[in-house]
Design an enzyme around this catalytic site. Structure first.
Site, PDB file in Angstrom:
ATOM      1  N   ASN A   1      -0.941  19.809 -21.556  1.00  5.80           N
ATOM      2  CA  ASN A   1      -1.185  18.987 -22.741  1.00  5.80           C
ATOM      3  C   ASN A   1      -1.103  19.779 -24.041  1.00  5.80           C
ATOM      4  OD1 ASN A   1      -1.543  16.619 -21.317  1.00  5.80           O
ATOM      5  ND2 ASN A   1      -3.716  17.028 -20.964  1.00  5.80           N
TER       6      ASN A   1
ATOM      7  N   HIS B   1      -0.408  18.151 -27.344  1.00  9.38           N
ATOM      8  CA  HIS B   1      -0.530  16.712 -27.114  1.00  9.38           C
ATOM      9  C   HIS B   1      -1.734  16.054 -27.781  1.00  9.38           C
ATOM     10  CE1 HIS B   1       2.774  17.239 -24.372  1.00  9.38           C
ATOM     11  NE2 HIS B   1       2.771  15.969 -24.034  1.00  9.38           N
TER      12      HIS B   1
ATOM     13  N   HIS C   1      -0.407  13.175 -29.808  1.00  9.63           N
ATOM     14  CA  HIS C   1      -0.735  11.769 -29.531  1.00  9.63           C
ATOM     15  C   HIS C   1      -1.272  11.069 -30.766  1.00  9.63           C
ATOM     16  CE1 HIS C   1      -1.093  12.271 -24.908  1.00  9.63           C
ATOM     17  NE2 HIS C   1       0.071  11.780 -25.262  1.00  9.63           N
TER      18      HIS C   1
ATOM     19  N   ARG D   1       0.804  -1.236   0.000  1.00  6.56           N
ATOM     20  CA  ARG D   1       0.000   0.000   0.000  1.00  6.56           C
ATOM     21  C   ARG D   1       0.833   1.280   0.000  1.00  6.56           C
ATOM     22  NH1 ARG D   1      -2.792  -3.114   3.625  1.00  6.56           N
ATOM     23  NH2 ARG D   1      -4.638  -4.097   2.701  1.00  6.56           N
TER      24      ARG D   1
ATOM     25  N   GLU E   1      -5.601  17.061 -11.961  1.00 10.54           N
ATOM     26  CA  GLU E   1      -5.986  17.401 -13.331  1.00 10.54           C
ATOM     27  C   GLU E   1      -7.473  17.646 -13.521  1.00 10.54           C
ATOM     28  OE1 GLU E   1      -3.552  15.562 -16.249  1.00 10.54           O
ATOM     29  OE2 GLU E   1      -5.051  15.798 -17.824  1.00 10.54           O
TER      30      GLU E   1
ATOM     31  N   LYS F   1       6.310  23.347 -14.175  1.00 11.42           N
ATOM     32  CA  LYS F   1       5.414  22.201 -14.016  1.00 11.42           C
ATOM     33  C   LYS F   1       4.924  22.111 -12.568  1.00 11.42           C
ATOM     34  CE  LYS F   1       4.294  17.520 -15.090  1.00 11.42           C
ATOM     35  NZ  LYS F   1       4.596  16.211 -15.641  1.00 11.42           N
TER      36      LYS F   1
ATOM     37  N   ARG G   1      -4.142  21.936 -14.852  1.00 13.58           N
ATOM     38  CA  ARG G   1      -3.083  21.004 -15.249  1.00 13.58           C
ATOM     39  C   ARG G   1      -3.187  20.636 -16.730  1.00 13.58           C
ATOM     40  NH1 ARG G   1      -0.426  16.053 -11.776  1.00 13.58           N
ATOM     41  NH2 ARG G   1       1.064  15.472 -13.373  1.00 13.58           N
TER      42      ARG G   1
ATOM     43  N   GLU H   1       9.272  18.970 -24.914  1.00 15.65           N
ATOM     44  CA  GLU H   1       8.561  19.302 -23.665  1.00 15.65           C
ATOM     45  C   GLU H   1       9.131  20.573 -23.031  1.00 15.65           C
ATOM     46  OE1 GLU H   1       5.865  17.715 -22.877  1.00 15.65           O
ATOM     47  OE2 GLU H   1       6.044  15.686 -23.707  1.00 15.65           O
TER      48      GLU H   1
ATOM     49  N   HIS I   1       8.065  10.676 -28.618  1.00 12.86           N
ATOM     50  CA  HIS I   1       6.931  11.415 -28.071  1.00 12.86           C
ATOM     51  C   HIS I   1       7.116  12.925 -28.271  1.00 12.86           C
ATOM     52  CE1 HIS I   1       3.778  12.561 -25.269  1.00 12.86           C
ATOM     53  NE2 HIS I   1       4.658  13.304 -24.628  1.00 12.86           N
TER      54      HIS I   1
ATOM     55  N   LYS J   1       2.459  11.648 -11.453  1.00  9.30           N
ATOM     56  CA  LYS J   1       1.653  10.666 -12.205  1.00  9.30           C
ATOM     57  C   LYS J   1       2.519   9.436 -12.455  1.00  9.30           C
ATOM     58  CE  LYS J   1      -1.436  13.395 -15.151  1.00  9.30           C
ATOM     59  NZ  LYS J   1      -1.666  13.689 -16.575  1.00  9.30           N
TER      60      LYS J   1
HETATM   61  P1  NAD Z   1      12.778   6.001 -21.676  1.00  9.89           P
HETATM   62  O1  NAD Z   1      12.677   5.889 -20.217  1.00  9.89           O
HETATM   63  O2  NAD Z   1      12.407   4.823 -22.480  1.00  9.89           O
HETATM   64  O3  NAD Z   1      14.278   6.418 -22.048  1.00  9.89           O
HETATM   65  C1  NAD Z   1      14.657   6.525 -23.406  1.00  9.89           C
HETATM   66  C2  NAD Z   1      15.892   5.676 -23.705  1.00  9.89           C
HETATM   67  O4  NAD Z   1      17.046   6.297 -23.147  1.00  9.89           O
HETATM   68  C3  NAD Z   1      15.862   4.281 -23.102  1.00  9.89           C
HETATM   69  O5  NAD Z   1      16.401   3.373 -24.011  1.00  9.89           O
HETATM   70  C4  NAD Z   1      16.773   4.398 -21.884  1.00  9.89           C
HETATM   71  O6  NAD Z   1      17.362   3.170 -21.535  1.00  9.89           O
HETATM   72  C5  NAD Z   1      17.790   5.366 -22.366  1.00  9.89           C
HETATM   73  N1  NAD Z   1      18.473   6.161 -21.345  1.00  9.89           N
HETATM   74  C6  NAD Z   1      17.984   6.629 -20.180  1.00  9.89           C
HETATM   75  N2  NAD Z   1      18.869   7.451 -19.600  1.00  9.89           N
HETATM   76  C7  NAD Z   1      19.951   7.485 -20.397  1.00  9.89           C
HETATM   77  C8  NAD Z   1      21.192   8.179 -20.352  1.00  9.89           C
HETATM   78  N3  NAD Z   1      21.457   9.056 -19.367  1.00  9.89           N
HETATM   79  N4  NAD Z   1      22.073   7.984 -21.346  1.00  9.89           N
HETATM   80  C9  NAD Z   1      21.786   7.147 -22.402  1.00  9.89           C
HETATM   81  N5  NAD Z   1      20.621   6.486 -22.504  1.00  9.89           N
HETATM   82  C10 NAD Z   1      19.710   6.662 -21.515  1.00  9.89           C
HETATM   83  O7  NAD Z   1      11.919   7.219 -22.243  1.00  9.89           O
HETATM   84  P2  NAD Z   1      11.641   8.708 -21.707  1.00  9.89           P
HETATM   85  O8  NAD Z   1      11.511   9.506 -22.935  1.00  9.89           O
HETATM   86  O9  NAD Z   1      12.574   9.128 -20.656  1.00  9.89           O
HETATM   87  O10 NAD Z   1      10.210   8.558 -21.032  1.00  9.89           O
HETATM   88  C11 NAD Z   1       9.076   8.187 -21.777  1.00  9.89           C
HETATM   89  C12 NAD Z   1       8.002   7.728 -20.839  1.00  9.89           C
HETATM   90  O11 NAD Z   1       7.658   8.781 -19.962  1.00  9.89           O
HETATM   91  C13 NAD Z   1       6.722   7.297 -21.535  1.00  9.89           C
HETATM   92  O12 NAD Z   1       6.330   6.046 -21.057  1.00  9.89           O
HETATM   93  C14 NAD Z   1       5.720   8.359 -21.133  1.00  9.89           C
HETATM   94  O13 NAD Z   1       4.414   7.856 -21.022  1.00  9.89           O
HETATM   95  C15 NAD Z   1       6.249   8.787 -19.811  1.00  9.89           C
HETATM   96  N6  NAD Z   1       5.827  10.129 -19.397  1.00  9.89           N
HETATM   97  C16 NAD Z   1       5.264  10.267 -18.179  1.00  9.89           C
HETATM   98  C17 NAD Z   1       4.867  11.506 -17.724  1.00  9.89           C
HETATM   99  C18 NAD Z   1       4.314  11.652 -16.344  1.00  9.89           C
HETATM  100  O14 NAD Z   1       3.794  12.708 -16.003  1.00  9.89           O
HETATM  101  N7  NAD Z   1       4.410  10.645 -15.526  1.00  9.89           N
HETATM  102  C19 NAD Z   1       5.049  12.635 -18.528  1.00  9.89           C
HETATM  103  C20 NAD Z   1       5.630  12.476 -19.778  1.00  9.89           C
HETATM  104  C21 NAD Z   1       6.017  11.214 -20.201  1.00  9.89           C
HETATM  105 ZN    ZN Z   2       4.373  14.833 -23.224  1.00 10.20          ZN
END
Ligand code: NAD
Ligand code: ZN
Length: 358
Positions: free
Chosen positions: A244, A247, A251, A120, A236, A226, A240, A184, A263, A142
């Site tokens: 988007n 987006h 998307h 939990r 949201e 943010k 918030r 972003e 993305h 999130k």
């Molecule tokens: P990711 O975590 O897949 O990282 C991208 C790639 O970079 C991966 O292959 C990873 O292994 C590699 N990597 C990570 N750090 C590295 C470094 N320092 N040097 C070299 N390689 C490295 O992708 P991301 O773009 O970081 O995140 C995308 C995710 O975030 C999606 O799932 C999306 O839904 C989520 N997201 C969440 C929120 C939220 O509010 N929670 C907001 C935006 C996006």
């Molecule tokens: Zn985004």
């Protein structure tokens, strides 16, 4: 430091600096956030940072549990989520321990959901290592995994105790991931802070070279923006939603491209399209549109045409709306640095811009 305060159980600090892994180590050894650290990485971040973190902790007599998931979006699944929980239970992890997310948004979203669910809810610390995670996903609480019906459809709001963003970590990031994060970054300026947009325009070269001073400012400012938005509207209901911007269209492009484009790149196209539509609708001035496009050009975001089918993109946007039971919501700009949420945006203007870009 950015302090995230708001209507949460507890506010928390986001530290942005370069070379702060030692601070992470010393705080974990201090048991500031919990006894045994459960460090969750993907295959890449384990090699880049995970082993080193574990070694440094071991030298100080702390024996963490290191858990690794495959790199990539597919790890945000209920299967991987379940196997992490099982591994933690098997290792005897208790409510007094702490989950440390060491990686990008995938690791952060997954680990946060694990931390929020295990017994939990146990302590959670984020060490985001991609630009996107430092400026976006690690801030705001999130956390989620994907189910076959939709991305992020299984999750919760769960705030970390602390976020450590190490700018040095970005040095190894592939260009595609940098650009995704920059999408972003500019978004935060467009919706909230015109001065920041000008700063990005004037420092675009340094940003692209990942200059440490400039990037520290960039990441901090995005976290502040943010945090400010989220602390007014954690769950949201209203404000918030301005996060988007770009987006709704983005998307749809992402889905259309079968998630082969990053993305941030899709969001960048989404922002270009919406800004032009806002200008055509007479909401956004021509000067503001010019600055909007200029900063994106200098950062190399969404330059050039893309291979899309405009009517299919429109279909995808409307399908998304059906899932969310409402109108197609477009975040518009009425000036650069200020966003408004519109449920009655003239969608034909968006379709026209899509045609123009394809
Ligand atoms: P990711 O975590 O897949 O990282 C991208 C790639 O970079 C991966 O292959 C990873 O292994 C590699 N990597 C990570 N750090 C590295 C470094 N320092 N040097 C070299 N390689 C490295 O992708 P991301 O773009 O970081 O995140 C995308 C995710 O975030 C999606 O799932 C999306 O839904 C989520 N997201 C969440 C929120 C939220 O509010 N929670 C907001 C935006 C996006
Ligand atoms: Zn985004």
């Amino acid at each position: 430091d950015v302090i995230l305060r708001g209507d949460f159980d507890n506010s928390y600090e986001i530290t942005v600096d370069y070379g702060i892994m030692d601070e992470v180590v010393s705080d974990l050894c201090d048991e500031k956030f919990g006894c045994t650290p459960v460090v969750i990485c993907d295959e890449n971040t384990r090699e880049l940072f995970g082993h080193e973190l574990v070694e440094k902790l071991a030298v100080k007599g702390v024996d963490p549990l290191l858990l690794t998931v495959p790199a990539g979006e597919n790890s945000k699944s209920l299967d991987v989520f379940g196997s992490l929980l099982e591994a933690m239970l098997e290792a005897g992890i208790t409510r007094q321990d702490v989950v440390v997310a060491l990686g990008g948004g995938v690791v952060g979203d997954l680990s946060g959901y694990v931390a929020g669910s295990y017994m939990r809810g146990i302590n959670f610390v984020q060490v985001p290592t991609t630009l996107l995670s430092q400026v976006d996903s690690a801030v705001g609480g999130k956390v989620a995994v994907n189910i076959s019906g939709g991305k992020n459809y299984c999750g919760m709001f769960y705030q970390p105790r602390r976020v450590y963003s190490d700018i040095s970590a970005l040095d190894t990031l592939p260009e595609r991931e940098i650009l995704s994060g920059l999408g972003e970054v500019v978004k935060h300026g467009f919706i909230y802070d015109r001065d920041f947009v000008e700063f990005l325009r004037d420092n675009a070269e340094k940003v692209l070279k990942l200059d440490k001073e400039v990037m520290s400012r960039v990441v901090s400012r995005c976290c502040e923006i943010k945090a400010d938005v989220v602390s007014r509207d954690e769950k949201e209901g209203g404000m918030r939603r301005i996060l988007n911007y770009g987006h709704t269209v983005g998307h749809a492009i992402e889905t259309f491209a079968g998630y082969k484009k990053s993305h941030g790149e899709c969001v960048a196209y989404g922002m270009r399209i919406v800004a032009r539509a806002c200008s055509k609708a007479g909401i956004l001035s021509g000067d503001d549109l010019e600055l909007h496009d200029e900063v994106m050009d200098r950062l190399g975001l969404a330059t050039g045409d893309i291979d899309i089918d405009p009517s299919l993109i429109m279909e995808l946007m409307k399908r998304d709306k059906k899932v969310k039971q409402g109108a197609v919501v477009i975040v518009a700009l009425d000036k650069l640095g200020h966003a408004v949420v519109r449920e009655d945006f003239p969608l034909e203007l968006i379709e026209a811009e899509l045609k123009d870009l394809s």
